[in-house]
Structure formats: structure tokens, C-alpha cells
Design an enzyme around this catalytic site. Structure first.
Site, PDB file in Angstrom:
ATOM      1  N   ASN A  15     -41.066   5.760  -6.817  1.00 51.17           N
ATOM      2  CA  ASN A  15     -42.199   4.930  -6.394  1.00 51.17           C
ATOM      3  C   ASN A  15     -41.788   4.160  -5.150  1.00 51.17           C
ATOM      4  O   ASN A  15     -41.172   3.100  -5.234  1.00 51.17           O
ATOM      5  CB  ASN A  15     -42.604   3.974  -7.513  1.00 51.17           C
ATOM      6  N   GLU A  16     -42.128   4.728  -4.004  1.00 57.38           N
ATOM      7  CA  GLU A  16     -41.698   4.158  -2.727  1.00 57.38           C
ATOM      8  C   GLU A  16     -42.598   2.985  -2.338  1.00 57.38           C
ATOM      9  O   GLU A  16     -43.652   2.772  -2.958  1.00 57.38           O
ATOM     10  CB  GLU A  16     -41.759   5.247  -1.638  1.00 57.38           C
ATOM     11  N   PRO A  17     -42.192   2.202  -1.318  1.00 55.85           N
ATOM     12  CA  PRO A  17     -43.021   1.088  -0.869  1.00 55.85           C
ATOM     13  C   PRO A  17     -44.481   1.517  -0.678  1.00 55.85           C
ATOM     14  O   PRO A  17     -44.752   2.591  -0.139  1.00 55.85           O
ATOM     15  CB  PRO A  17     -42.376   0.704   0.467  1.00 55.85           C
TER      16      PRO A  17
ATOM     17  N   THR B  94     -34.862   6.790   1.884  1.00 57.52           N
ATOM     18  CA  THR B  94     -34.496   7.606   0.711  1.00 57.52           C
ATOM     19  C   THR B  94     -33.978   8.972   1.166  1.00 57.52           C
ATOM     20  O   THR B  94     -33.004   9.496   0.617  1.00 57.52           O
ATOM     21  CB  THR B  94     -35.723   7.759  -0.212  1.00 57.52           C
TER      22      THR B  94
END
Ligand code: F6R
Length: 642
Positions: A175-177, A194
Site C-alpha cells: 500500500n504505497e503513498p 520501492t
């Protein structure tokens, strides 16, 4: 008061170091251990207790699992418990957080492969109880698959326990920014940071899949219990933001502040930026002011007020939570003491100044000509991290030996290796050269380098090391290559330190009987090669400590390519003139295979010489800002007392 773990019904006490009460800055319960190994064992014990408790009640235990470097030791311990303590996984159902997309299961970089290699192949879990997002799905199948994944978790009774790592972007799962609080399992595009972090494992950023399937934030948050693992200084900044910052989609892990039963289990490196550790005087007025803490606080106060040490006033101390210090001494005395302390760290004579009063110098004057070992974990850490000091030690007539601990072969690209093999073949056609060429040309995603290719790659690095140290004036007979066996796996994942590794390191120390040892004291990556190399040295020193020559041996730690010591920690600062800076640069240039977009760049896209220069200049600037002399650059060391 019950610990959170006891509230969860599991009677295990984490024994953290130092205080760990949540302070006004902290919004997530966390415990800090000196050592990630001990911490991992505690987490494994919590998981095992939960599995057993569920077994006692004849229920399934639903675990959410993570991959990456952080949980490896937890899995190792669970496997040990299964083999030695009879821990059964018959009632365990697992759901993994994520998988790259696209990704075949048998690819060594797949999370499917990772989980089987580290856990599932070694315990009695039923294959049908294992769930890992499928990286082989066609785009039109993924949405339904993700919805079904969340449904299945619910159908199995929900996650009893979720294990997490944290990415430097603040991702949990992938769950990235930007991830929404209510997000479910879905496809996500990976953040550039990442991709950079994953690049070494994929031998270059271009090979990292751009997308992944990840459990959503709401899926993770639905777990009854969450434990997030954070190891090493590389995680310190994001851990601070997550624990102390505002909840924000820009740092998805901050959503965990809302979870009722979440603990962050950290080591000292990962917890080092938390306010209560970095600036404890801001949260605890009854602090015990040790000398270390006083130095740290004064350097911080100078940064904060933008003043030099000798300009700090009583008011500066009082206004910044340091009034406790003034109870013992006034600012004038504190300032002078700190100034002198730092002044005495500076020396142009890293091996000691012959015939000089050495009572306030970092190194002893005698013996005037010292036997010195510079340990370098990879074949270029010596010049990158202490090229200037290396140069001075030779120039000042010491008997300097450089000892390369690992071959560094994994960091040579196939293109470079191919070029050398082709040159060799053109000069003198041979079967070996042809085998190497064939082997590189036939290489695919799931194959290792052949032994011959690794040998060639190691040789390329040896050649570069010789070039660099000859340039500094060292004879070949003073150059030693240990090729430690723990490194020689042909893959990113290295073996654990073995008896053989320690014996090799011990033998070279016993042979040279050094007065000085320089070693990479790099603790930023607790699983990395530098740490293993340092452990080998520490263990060797421990075994040799009763030898008489060890009474005269001082150990100095430098830092690797990524970090520098804080000014308050530095015990020897070696200044460099502008021409020495250039000389160091040219020595680093000799490591040609490590130039221009190397494979193990980390999060910094600059070449190593640029990073080294920036960092050495920075140290000099910091000394200047504190009111000490202004040099072009400085290399820094901390003494390790064994
Ligand atoms: C892994 C995962 C990621 C990692 C994170 C930290 O399944 O979902 O969130 O936990 O990237 O990775 P390491 O532990 O390698 O630092």
C-alpha cells in the site's frame, strides 16, 4: 498494568531496552530491542503461543504474513520451534500480504518462492491453507480475484494476527503513498523508492516488476492483532514519521495509529529517530545526563540554534529542554568542555604522531611505525570510506595491510564480465573463456552465475582493488583477499557467518598482529554483508583477546558508503586537503565495475565518489558550524573497545 500482548490473551512479555512508555510524541505502542535477533524470537514466541492457544480451543489460527528481509528471522525461529519444540501448523491458515505482478511462482524473486523457502517447506502446514496473491493472473481476471481474496479471509474467520514490515515509503503490504483507508486487496503501481529498494534482488531496477497485488489497508486493519517489524537505521526516519506523525495517506503505515492492538517491534537502529531516543531531554526532565548524552545534546542545540558551541548561552540551554544540565555546570564550562573534546578528535596523524605529546590526541604516539589492518567488507569500501586516511597512513610510514573480506563478485554486471571474457578469448582462445561467454549468454531470470563466471567477476574486482591501492602507494604483498565463504552463494541472499569465516579472519589478525584495525562499523543494514563482516571481526577479536599483542591493538570503526557517524560520536576526525580529496576520488575511480548506474545503488543515484565527497565535506562543514577549524573534508572514526 497489562501489556497489550496480555490483553490479546497471549502471556508473553517483551522486554525492551530503555523506557518505552508512550510519550506525548508517540501514537503507536512500540518496543525497542538492542538486537533484531532477540526481537524476532519474541515475535515468533507470540505467534507460536497464539497458534497453540487456538489449537487448545480446537480452532484455526489465521495468520497474515509478510515477506522481505524483516520477517526472515521470525520464520527461522518458527521453523526451529516446529522441528525442536513440536509446534504444529496443522490448524494454521495463512494469507500473504502481496505478490509482484506479473510474477511466476518459481521465479526466485517471487513471494511465493520466498514463503516456501523460508517457512512453508519446513513446517506441516496443509498446502490448501496457504494463500499468496497470484502473480500470474491475466489483467481481466485480477479484480475478481482480489475481491475473492478478501472474501476468503472473512470466510476463514478474519486475520487473528498480521505480521508487517514497513517500506521506506511508509508502505505496509504494498500500500504505497496515496492508498485509501478503505482500500481492499487490489493491484497497485509500486513507488519509485520501492523499486529502488527491490533493485538489488532483481539485479537492477529495470528488472523489477512495476506492479503488485496487495492486501488493502482495510484488510490489514481488520486483523485482531498487528505486529510490525522494523530493523536498522534505514528504517529510522519512516518509523519516526509513522509513530509520531499525523495520520496521512502519504504515509500509509500511519493508519496503524488507529488500530487498537498494534505493536511496533524495533531494534535500536530503527528506533533511533524517535524523539525519546534522539532528543530525550525534550520528553524527560528528570533525565540522567551522562557524558554521551551531554555531547549529543550540545551538538543538537547548536544545530537547533544555528550557533557555534562557544556562543551557546544559559538561555539557549533553558529554552530547549536542557535546564537539567545547567544544574551542574553553567553554559560557559559546558561549552568549553565540549569544544575541547571535539578539538581533540581532529588529527592529521591517524596512526599517532611520533614524538608528540599524545595525552589529548586520538591515537598513541608509540610505536611510531604501526602495523595496521584496514578491513574492507567489499573490494571498494576501503577507499570509499577512508581513502584519505588510508593515504595518510601509508605516507606516514606505517606498515599498512588491506584485507578484503568478500569477493564482491555479485556486484559485477554480466556486460562487464562478458567484455573481459571476450577480450581474453581474442588474446588467447580458450575453452574456459568460451564457457564463460556461453554461460552468460544463456543466463535467465531463475539461473545463477556459474562458478567460472563468479570467479571472473571476483577477479575483475580484485584487479580494481589492486589498481586503487597501488595508486595510493601500497605494495601488492600488503593486499589480502579473504573471499569469505558466507558470501559465495552466487545470489543476493548470503549464508550465515560460519566457523570457517571466523577462522579465516582470525588467522589474518594473528598473522599481522596489528596495532590498529580499521573496520566498517556499518549498522544501517542489520542483515547486510557489512554487518556479517563486522561480526566476523568482533568474534575473532573476542577469541584473540588473551594474546599479548592484542593489548596494543586499537580498533577504529569507519562507516560504509551510506551513512556517517554523528558528530557527537566521532572520536577521530581526519581532515583532508582539497588535493587529498581529489586523490581519494581517483582511487575510487579505479573501481570501474562500480561506476555508472551500479546494481547496488540503494536509494541514492549518485556514484560512490560523489557520495563520499559529499559526506566528507559535510563532516567538515559540521565541525565548522560548531566553531572548529574549517577543512575541505574529513573522514570520521569511532573507537571500538573490546
Ligand atoms: C512484504 C511487504 C512489504 C515489506 C516492506 C519492508 O510482503 O509487503 O511491505 O514488508 O517493503 O521490506 P523489508 O523487510 O525487506 O525491509
Amino acid at each position: 498494568m497489562k501489556t497489550i500482548l496480555e490483553k490479546n490473551g497471549v502471556n508473553i512479555r517483551y522486554k525492551p531496552v530503555g523506557q518505552f512508555e508512550e510519550t506525548r510524541f508517540e501514537k503507536i505502542h512500540n518496543v525497542i530491542f538492542t538486537d533484531s535477533n532477540q526481537a524476532s524470537i519474541k515475535v515468533a514466541e507470540e505467534i507460536a503461543a497464539l497458534i497453540r492457544k487456538k489449537q487448545g480451543a480446537n480452532k484455526n489460527c489465521v495468520l497474515g504474513l509478510a515477506t522481505g528481509s524483516s520477517p526472515i528471522r521470525v520464520y527461522e525461529e518458527l521453523v526451529r520451534m516446529h522441528k525442536e519444540d513440536g509446534l504444529s501448523f496443522h490448524n494454521v491458515i495463512t494469507f500473504n500480504l502481496d505478490e509482484y505482478l506479473p510474477m511466476e511462482k518459481d521465479n526466485r524473486q517471487s513471494y511465493w518462492y520466498f514463503m516456501h523457502e523460508h517457512l512453508f517447506n519446513h513446517v506441516n502446514i496443509a498446502p490448501e491453507n496457504i494463500h499468496i496473491p497470484d502473480g500470474t493472473l491475466a489483467p481481466n481476471k485480477v479484480i475478481d480475484y482480489c475481491i475473492a481474496y478478501d472474501e476468503k479471509i472473512k470466510k476463514k474467520g478474519g486475520l487473528d494476527f498480521q505480521l508487517l514490515g514497513i517500506g521506506r515509503t511508509g508502505h505496509i503490504g504494498f500500500n504505497e503513498p496515496g492508498s485509501h483507508y478503505n482500500s481492499g486487496t487490489r493491484v497497485i503501481t509500486l513507488d519509485h523508492i520501492t523499486l529502488l529498494d527491490a533493485a538489488p534482488a532483481f539485479l537492477g531496477i529495470d528488472n523489477v516488476p512495476r506492479k503488485a497485488i496487495t492486501m488493502g489497508i482495510s484488510t490489514v486493519m481488520s486483523a485482531k492483532r498487528i505486529v510490525l517489524l522494523g530493523w536498522g537505521e534505514n528504517k529510522a526516519n519512516i518509523i519516526k514519521k509513522t509513530i509520531e506523525g499525523k495520520i496521512s495517506p502519504q504515509v500509509p503505515a500511519t493508519y496503524l495509529q488507529d488500530h487498537k492492538n498494534c505493536t511496533f517491534v524495533l531494534d535500536t537502529g530503527a528506533g533511533s529517530q524517535l524523539t525519546r531516543n534522539k532528543t530525550p531531554w525534550l520528553v524527560d526532565e528528570s533525565l540522567e545526563w551522562t557524558e554521551t548524552l551531554t555531547s549529543k545534546a550540545i551538538v543538537w542545540l547548536c544545530d537547533e540554534t544555528k550557533k557555534s558551541i562557544l556562543s551557546l548561552t544559559d538561555k539557549d540551554y533553558n529554552d530547549n529542554g536542557m535546564s537539567g544540565l545547567l544544574a551542574m555546570e553553567d553554559s560557559y564550562d559546558l561549552n568549553i568542555k565540549m569544544f575541547n573534546k571535539l578539538q581533540h578528535t581532529i588529527t592529521g596523524w591517524p596512526g599517532g604522531k611520533p614524538n608528540a605529546d599524545d595525552s589529548s590526541r586520538p591515537e598513541r604516539a608509540k610505536p611510531a611505525r604501526k602495523r595496521v589492518i584496514i578491513f574492507s567488507p567489499h573490494p571498494d569500501d576501503d577507499v570509499i570510506s577512508m581513502g584519505g586516511t588510508f593515504d595518510r597512513l601509508i605516507e606516514q610510514g606505517h606498515d599498512v595491510h588491506v584485507v578484503y573480506q568478500t569477493s564482491g563478485n555479485i556486484a559485477v554486471s554480466d556486460t562487464d564480465a562478458l567484455r573481459y571474457a571476450e577480450i581474453s578469448k581474442r588474446i588467447a582462445p580458450s575453452e574456459e573463456a568460451q564457457n564463460i561467454i556461453d554461460s552468460i549468454e544463456q543466463k535467465n531470470d531463475s539461473s545463477f552465475d556459474s562458478l567460472e563466471v563468479r570467479k571472473l567477476k571476483g577477479n575483475i574486482r580484485q584487479g580494481e582493488s589492486y589498481a586503487a591501492v597501488r595508486y595510493l602507494g601500497l605494495e601488492d604483498s600488503k593486499v589480502h583477499f579473504l573471499n569469505l565463504p558466507f558470501y559465495e552463494t552466487g545470489t543476493i541472499k548470503k549464508n550465515n557467518l560460519s566457523e570457517k569465516d571466523i577462522e579465516i579472519v582470525q588467522a589474518i589478525i594473528a598473522d599481522i598482529k596489528p596495532h590498529q584495525i580499521f573496520a566498517a562499523g556499518d549498522l544501517a543494514d542489520p542483515h547486510g554483508t557489512h554487518k556479517v563482516c563486522l561480526d566476523a571481526i568482533f568474534e575473532s577479536l573476542n577469541r584473540l583477546k588473551t594474546e599479548s599483542y592484542m593489548d596494543d591493538c586499537w580498533v577504529w570503526l569507519y562507516r560504509g558508503a551510506w551513512h556517517e557517524w554523528d558528530v557527537d560520536e566521532i572520536e577521530m576526525a581526519v581532515p583532508m586537503s582539497p588535493s587529498q580529496v581529489l586523490k581519494k576520488r581517483y582511487a575510487i575511480f579505479c573501481h570501474q565495475s562500480q561506476k555508472d548506474g551500479v546494481m547496488f545503488q540503494g536509494d541514492d543515484s549518485r556514484e560512490f565518489w560523489m557520495r563520499a565527497e559529499e559526506r566528507n565535506k559535510n563532516t567538515a562543514e559540521r565541525y565548522r558550524a560548531l566553531g572548529l577549524s574549517h577543512y575541505a573534508a574529513m573522514e570520521a572514526f569511532v573507537r571500538y573497545k573490546f
